[in-house]
Design a protein around this motif. Structure first.
Motif, PDB file in Angstrom:
ATOM      1  N   TYR A  48       0.835  -1.198   0.000  1.00  0.00           N
ATOM      2  CA  TYR A  48       0.000   0.000   0.000  1.00  0.00           C
ATOM      3  C   TYR A  48       0.873   1.253   0.000  1.00  0.00           C
ATOM      4  N   LEU A  49       1.920   1.238   0.837  1.00  0.00           N
ATOM      5  CA  LEU A  49       2.785   2.406   0.980  1.00  0.00           C
ATOM      6  C   LEU A  49       3.735   2.561  -0.201  1.00  0.00           C
ATOM      7  N   ILE A  50       4.137   1.445  -0.789  1.00  0.00           N
ATOM      8  CA  ILE A  50       4.995   1.534  -1.977  1.00  0.00           C
ATOM      9  C   ILE A  50       4.262   2.264  -3.095  1.00  0.00           C
ATOM     10  N   ALA A  51       3.011   1.857  -3.366  1.00  0.00           N
ATOM     11  CA  ALA A  51       2.256   2.505  -4.434  1.00  0.00           C
ATOM     12  C   ALA A  51       2.053   3.986  -4.147  1.00  0.00           C
ATOM     13  N   GLU A  52       1.754   4.314  -2.894  1.00  0.00           N
ATOM     14  CA  GLU A  52       1.546   5.711  -2.517  1.00  0.00           C
ATOM     15  C   GLU A  52       2.844   6.513  -2.652  1.00  0.00           C
ATOM     16  N   SER A  53       3.966   5.903  -2.321  1.00  0.00           N
ATOM     17  CA  SER A  53       5.248   6.605  -2.365  1.00  0.00           C
ATOM     18  C   SER A  53       5.610   7.054  -3.774  1.00  0.00           C
ATOM     19  N   PHE A  54       5.293   6.214  -4.755  1.00  0.00           N
ATOM     20  CA  PHE A  54       5.672   6.570  -6.122  1.00  0.00           C
ATOM     21  C   PHE A  54       4.879   7.761  -6.649  1.00  0.00           C
ATOM     22  N   LEU A  80       6.678   9.952   2.756  1.00  0.00           N
ATOM     23  CA  LEU A  80       5.302   9.947   3.252  1.00  0.00           C
ATOM     24  C   LEU A  80       5.137  10.444   4.676  1.00  0.00           C
ATOM     25  N   PHE A  81       6.210  10.438   5.462  1.00  0.00           N
ATOM     26  CA  PHE A  81       6.093  10.823   6.868  1.00  0.00           C
ATOM     27  C   PHE A  81       6.855  12.102   7.200  1.00  0.00           C
ATOM     28  N   ILE A  82       7.890  12.428   6.433  1.00  0.00           N
ATOM     29  CA  ILE A  82       8.690  13.615   6.715  1.00  0.00           C
ATOM     30  C   ILE A  82       8.364  14.748   5.738  1.00  0.00           C
ATOM     31  N   ASP A  83       8.415  14.445   4.447  1.00  0.00           N
ATOM     32  CA  ASP A  83       8.154  15.482   3.447  1.00  0.00           C
ATOM     33  C   ASP A  83       6.678  15.842   3.347  1.00  0.00           C
ATOM     34  N   HIS A  84       5.810  14.940   3.771  1.00  0.00           N
ATOM     35  CA  HIS A  84       4.375  15.170   3.746  1.00  0.00           C
ATOM     36  C   HIS A  84       3.755  14.607   5.017  1.00  0.00           C
ATOM     37  N   SER A  85       2.638  15.151   5.437  1.00  0.00           N
ATOM     38  CA  SER A  85       1.953  14.601   6.613  1.00  0.00           C
ATOM     39  C   SER A  85       1.373  13.229   6.270  1.00  0.00           C
ATOM     40  N   PRO A  86       1.524  12.249   7.158  1.00  0.00           N
ATOM     41  CA  PRO A  86       1.102  10.865   6.886  1.00  0.00           C
ATOM     42  C   PRO A  86      -0.405  10.687   7.072  1.00  0.00           C
ATOM     43  N   ILE A  87      -1.166  11.282   6.177  1.00  0.00           N
ATOM     44  CA  ILE A  87      -2.602  11.410   6.391  1.00  0.00           C
ATOM     45  C   ILE A  87      -3.413  10.265   5.797  1.00  0.00           C
ATOM     46  N   SER A  88      -2.845   9.498   4.881  1.00  0.00           N
ATOM     47  CA  SER A  88      -3.584   8.389   4.280  1.00  0.00           C
ATOM     48  C   SER A  88      -3.852   7.313   5.331  1.00  0.00           C
ATOM     49  N   ALA A  90      -3.215   4.121   5.152  1.00  0.00           N
ATOM     50  CA  ALA A  90      -2.069   3.225   5.301  1.00  0.00           C
ATOM     51  C   ALA A  90      -0.987   3.852   6.178  1.00  0.00           C
ATOM     52  N   CYS A  91      -0.730   5.144   6.003  1.00  0.00           N
ATOM     53  CA  CYS A  91       0.255   5.835   6.848  1.00  0.00           C
ATOM     54  C   CYS A  91      -0.238   5.938   8.284  1.00  0.00           C
ATOM     55  N   THR A  96      -0.585   4.257  14.216  1.00  0.00           N
ATOM     56  CA  THR A  96      -1.431   3.602  15.222  1.00  0.00           C
ATOM     57  C   THR A  96      -0.681   2.452  15.876  1.00  0.00           C
ATOM     58  N   VAL A  97       0.021   1.664  15.075  1.00  0.00           N
ATOM     59  CA  VAL A  97       0.814   0.551  15.603  1.00  0.00           C
ATOM     60  C   VAL A  97       1.882   1.059  16.560  1.00  0.00           C
ATOM     61  N   LEU A  98       2.640   2.047  16.118  1.00  0.00           N
ATOM     62  CA  LEU A  98       3.732   2.570  16.934  1.00  0.00           C
ATOM     63  C   LEU A  98       3.208   3.153  18.244  1.00  0.00           C
ATOM     64  N   ASN A  99       2.102   3.870  18.154  1.00  0.00           N
ATOM     65  CA  ASN A  99       1.512   4.458  19.352  1.00  0.00           C
ATOM     66  C   ASN A  99       1.038   3.378  20.321  1.00  0.00           C
ATOM     67  N   ALA A 100       0.413   2.329  19.791  1.00  0.00           N
ATOM     68  CA  ALA A 100      -0.075   1.235  20.640  1.00  0.00           C
ATOM     69  C   ALA A 100       1.065   0.509  21.337  1.00  0.00           C
TER      70      ALA A 100
END
Length: 412
Positions: A48-54, A80-88, A90-91, A96-100
């Motif tokens: 999911y993130l690979i497709a979004e990254s391109f 996806l996380f530094i140059d842009h806000s991770p709003i999708s 998948a991001c 959510t995982v990291l926070n949990a």
């Protein structure tokens, strides 16, 4: 009568506390070693993130695929996380995982995140993720045609009871001419033209692997063009082998319909898309084989209403999940409302479709919030008529939606 706030709190609490039977994933029993994917880099290089990254970074496809896994994760994190806000979605799921897990995402420190994951042993991490997701059991996707997976089953291993099997048979149904030599090499007397004992031998193969993996159901992923009846290998095998096998073993046949493979092959696994399918194939199967059981999920949003209507007509059909491109909050909420309104509690609203263990955490945390919201609205509608749902009734209903209805369907 419940006050609306109290009712909503009760529903939210029950949805949070009820364990889930996750009926379709791409996870593996820990005994499969490296086939079980987990950790921050696997989260970041999920397709999911690979497709979004391109869509964000200016990087040739070949250059990306020549990178190490760590380098790919670095590039995706930056884009996806530094140059842009991770709003999708998948991001957001990664966060959510990291926070949990109790990690501080505000620091945006990928090396520190890697250090955290490096401290885990896989067995402990499996337990941690299942506990955080409140998942009681995970159904895998198991293919005898996978050269990495098959040897593990053949040599045997001690099963983790939290991981159950499902028999994936795509090559059998979708690539019959190239599957025949494999089956013959494994001792099954089959022929491309279906002569001799071919159908009986295919049934023997299915029976052998159903017993070997203790398969909960058998399954296939199909294109939007799937039709039944039809004059092709797929239809013949379904009619003369899959259906008799299902009746003999009391095993449901899961249809996952709508995927268009390799629309952009340069994206590899991320290059698949979707298309609207013809619901008549499902109707014809359910009608002609009324003694068989079918599970079905469809990939196109446009198919969801007619799939629900079909389920109203055929009790041997169980609708499940918001699959793949449908796994976004706005669409999940819409589909779940529609299903509850059309077929009530006789369906399974969600499955995680996880390929990375950690994703269990976000998929179910996000889905629980949506399901709780929709159910609370529906129970409020009931309360307005004078029908007061008790906590015990809400617990019963949520258990049904979180796997109970499916378990009864598979055993019926």
């Amino acid at each position: 009568m419940h006050a609306p706030a109290a009712l909503r709190e009760t529903v939210a609490d029950v949805v949070h506390r009820t364990p889930v039977y996750d009926i379709h994933t791409h996870l593996y029993d820990p005994a499969f070693g490296e086939l079980l994917l987990w950790g921050i880099d696997e989260l970041l290089i999920y397709h999911y993130l690979i497709a979004e990254s391109f869509r964000q970074f200016d990087l040739p496809y070949d250059k990306f695929w020549s990178m190490t896994k760590k380098q790919q994760a670095d590039a995706i994190w930056q884009a996806l996380f530094i140059d842009h806000s991770p709003i999708s979605e998948a991001c957001r799921g990664v966060l959510t995982v990291l926070n949990a897990l109790g990690l501080d995402v505000k620091k945006r420190d990928l090396p520190a995140l890697r250090q955290h994951f490096a401290k885990w042993q896989v067995g402990d991490f499996v337990t941690r993720c299942l506990d955080l997701a409140n998942v009681r059991q995970v159904c895998m996707t198991n293919s005898p045609f996978d050269d990495l997976e098959r040897p593990v089953w053949e040599r045997g291993f001690t099963r983790d009871p939290r991981f159950v099997g499902a028999l994936r048979i795509d090559p059998l149904l979708l690539d019959w001419p190239n599957t025949v030599p494999k089956l013959r090499a494994w001792g099954y007397d089959v022929s491309v033209d279906f002569g001799g004992q071919t159908f009986g031998e295919v049934r023997r193969f299915l029976g052998d692997w159903t017993k070997k993996i203790d398969a909960q159901y058998c399954m296939v992923s199909l294109t939007p063009e799937f039709a039944f009846p039809a004059h092709n290998d797929t239809a013949q095998l379904i009619q003369h082998a899959i259906m008799p096998h299902g009746r003999e073993y009391g095993q449901a046949f899961a249809l996952m319909i709508g995927v268009k493979r390799n629309v952009n092959p340069r994206l590899r696994l991320a290059g698949d898309s979707l298309g609207k399918a013809d619901i008549m194939a499902v109707e014809n199967l359910c009608s002609e084989f009324s003694d068989n059981k079918f599970l079905c999920t469809m990939l196109s949003r446009e198919n969801q209403h007619e799939l629900c209507v079909t389920a109203r007509k055929f009790r041997n059909l169980h609708v499940f999940g918001c699959w793949w491109f449908l796994n976004n909050p706005s669409i999940i909420e819409e589909i779940t409302r529609m299903r509850l309104e059309l077929i009530g509690l006789s369906m399974t609203p969600q499955h995680s479709d996880c390929r990375v263990l950690d994703q269990l955490v976000y998929k179910w945390q996000h889905s629980r919030g949506l399901l709780g919201k929709v159910l609370a609205d529906k129970y409020e509608d009931l309360a307005a008529t004078g029908w007061e749902p008790t906590r015990a009734e809400i617990e019963r209903d949520v258990h049904e939606l979180f796997g109970g209805a499916l378990e009864r369907f598979l055993k019926s």
